[in-house]
Design a protein around this motif. Structure first.
Motif, short mmCIF file in Angstrom:
data_model
loop_
_atom_site.label_atom_id
_atom_site.label_comp_id
_atom_site.label_asym_id
_atom_site.label_seq_id
_atom_site.Cartn_x
_atom_site.Cartn_y
_atom_site.Cartn_z
N ILE A 1 19.74 -6.49 1.13
CA ILE A 1 19.71 -5.02 1.05
C ILE A 1 19.06 -4.70 -0.29
CG2 ILE A 1 21.04 -2.88 0.98
CD1 ILE A 1 23.27 -4.41 2.49
N THR A 2 18.06 -3.85 -0.26
CA THR A 2 17.34 -3.48 -1.48
C THR A 2 17.40 -1.98 -1.68
OG1 THR A 2 15.79 -5.31 -1.21
CG2 THR A 2 15.08 -3.52 -2.63
N VAL A 3 17.64 -1.56 -2.92
CA VAL A 3 17.55 -0.13 -3.22
C VAL A 3 16.54 0.06 -4.34
CG1 VAL A 3 19.93 0.40 -2.55
CG2 VAL A 3 19.44 -0.23 -4.91
N LEU A 4 15.87 1.19 -4.30
CA LEU A 4 14.97 1.56 -5.38
C LEU A 4 15.70 2.59 -6.24
CD1 LEU A 4 11.90 1.01 -6.14
CD2 LEU A 4 11.51 3.34 -5.32
N ILE A 5 15.75 2.31 -7.55
CA ILE A 5 16.46 3.21 -8.48
C ILE A 5 15.61 3.39 -9.73
CG2 ILE A 5 18.75 2.52 -7.66
CD1 ILE A 5 18.99 0.71 -10.11
N ASP A 6 16.08 4.22 -10.67
CA ASP A 6 15.37 4.35 -11.94
C ASP A 6 15.45 3.02 -12.70
OD1 ASP A 6 14.43 6.94 -11.86
OD2 ASP A 6 16.34 7.79 -12.57
N GLU A 7 14.34 2.66 -13.34
CA GLU A 7 14.31 1.38 -14.04
C GLU A 7 15.38 1.30 -15.12
OE1 GLU A 7 10.63 0.53 -16.01
OE2 GLU A 7 11.23 -1.53 -16.46
N GLU A 8 15.62 2.42 -15.79
CA GLU A 8 16.58 2.37 -16.90
C GLU A 8 18.00 2.06 -16.42
OE1 GLU A 8 15.98 6.24 -18.55
OE2 GLU A 8 17.44 7.16 -17.21
#
Ligand code: ADP
Ligand code: ASP
Ligand code: MG
Length: 402
Positions: free
Chosen positions: A378-385
């Motif tokens: 399962i992959t989520v995209l989030i803010d890098e910080e």
């Protein structure tokens, strides 16, 4: 016995470490084994060369960039041969042309096609230690190519397969494969063994301890891989077929910061648009990961996807040049994002896993921008910080530490 031993950049970062590697390799040599050593460039040499190139030309020709990058590995192999010489042991260094390691023509992302082993075999027969440059090869135009960042692992596995080596040992700066990057999660647990499939997925989502193509190749040719430290004697992690996974739902967490999001907005809601976009990117060797298409509104829809940040500029240029053909009203992108993934073979049959991951992110007040799932990830995209914090929170939520 024939062993292929690969040492990454930090393992050969200075003269002292080069001598340390030479001495460790001698232990096998003195047992009568045939020893092939594959090396990366010293320390952060490759990063330095890329930075130099970009100072002169922000968009350097890929052929010339490869011509530059292959020098890094030639420095470390020649110094290593001298280290063996100083210890009174016969050794020879070979680069990708001398072996030769034949690759496809795509500069920067070349794939190994064929390795001619005669030269290496002859040198081994005469009891030399053979030291080969990782990461590089030669294409059909007789130009030098590179295999992509971290590609020395793939060189090592490919050589192990071609030479029918008994084992391919990957020495690095940590003691094996952990449930998460031990630099982000200090209490991450070292895995005793991991299956090719899980390791492949893990490497593909950011566990850069192994180049994902090296795992793909190891699986294809049944190469036994061991990941271990060049600085300690700790037992490493074995990567092999059917490794008995410690019956966990989730076996690891990883972050990939080499990510950017592209949104193609307001394309016509008709067949063929997605094909046009992704075919164009594929023809230019740009890999696309998470893809989301919005539900059409009237006659328009949006398509968003992620690419490697290192491909962003090229992808945007292509899309902008073809904006009319793909019927887009607008094309936008975002760089400061990261993918955080969990992997594990037990995931599919357990509906609670995704919710548990999302709960961990929610409790850290981390917003999810995109979601993708496969049978074992399962992959989520989030803010890098938020990425490192997210990895720690998810790792803790699944109780992956000892
Ligand atoms: P090398 O130069 O030896 O090839 P890399 O930097 O490519 O080394 O890979 C080793 C690094 O991978 C470690 O220093 C660690 O920070 C990172 N890493 C990321 N995920 C993991 C993981 N799951 N297990 C171990 N190391 C990991
Ligand atoms: N030197 C190359 C890199 O830094 C290849 C490698 O280390 O595997 O990506
Ligand atoms: Mg590496």
């Amino acid at each position: 016995m024939l062993v292929v031993k690969k040492f990454g950049g930090s393992s050969v970062a200075d003269n002292e470490r080069i001598m340390n590697v030479a001495r460790r390799c001698l232990e096998d040599y003195r047992k009568g084994h045939q020893v092939v050593v594959v090396l990366s460039a010293m320390g952060k040499t490759t990063d330095g060369l890329i930075a130099k190139a970009h100072e002169i030309d922000p968009n350097p020709p890929k052929r010339e960039l490869d011509m530059l990058l292959v020098t890094g590995e030639q420095v470390s192999v020649s110094l290593m041969a001298m280290a063996f010489h100083s210890l009174g042991v016969p050794a020879v260094s070979l680069n990708g042309v001398q072996v030769p390691m034949q690759t496809t023509s795509a500069y920067g992302t070349a794939k190994l096609k064929r390795i001619r082993t005669e030269r290496i075999r002859n040198e081994l027969e005469s009891r030399k230690i053979v030291i080969v440059t990782g990461f590089q090869g030669i294409n059909r135009y007789e130009d030098m190519t590179t295999l992509g960042r971290g590609g020395s692992d793939t060189t090592a596995v490919a050589l192990a397969a071609a030479l029918h080596a008994d084992v391919c040992e990957i020495y690095t700066d940590v003691e094996g494969v952990y449930t998460a990057d031990p630099r982000i999660v200090p209490h991450a647990r070292k895995l005793k063994e991991v299956s090719y499939d899980e390791m492949l997925e893990f490497a593909s989502v950011g566990a850069k301890v192994l180049h994902n193509r090296s795992v793909e190749m190891a699986k294809k040719y049944g190469v036994r891989m061991v990941v271990l430290s060049s600085l300690t004697r700790a037992e490493g992690t074995v990567v092999k077929e059917g490794a008995k996974m410690e019956r966990m739902l989730v076996s690891g967490v990883a972050a990939d910061k080499n990510t950017a999001r592209i949104s193609v907005i307001g394309v016509k809601n008709e067949p063929g648009i997605a094909f046009k976009i992704f075919n164009m990117l594929a023809r230019n060797h740009i890999n696309v990961d998470i893809i989301i298409q919005s539900v059409g509104r009237e006659d328009r829809k949006d398509i968003s996807f992620t690419v490697a940040r290192t491909d962003l500029q090229e992808a945007m240029t292509l899309l902008n040049e073809n904006q009319a053909a793909i019927t887009a009203q607008k094309i936008t992108c975002e760089e400061g994002v990261a993918k955080v993934s969990i992997i594990g073979a037990g995931m599919l049959s357990n509906p609670g896993v995704a919710a548990k991951m999302f709960e961990a992110l929610y409790s850290g007040n981390i917003n999810i921008k995109m979601i993708a799932t496969s049978e074992i990830r399962i992959t989520v995209l989030i803010d890098e910080e938020d990425a490192n914090r997210a990895v720690r929170m998810v790792h803790d939520a699944f109780e992956l530490a000892d």
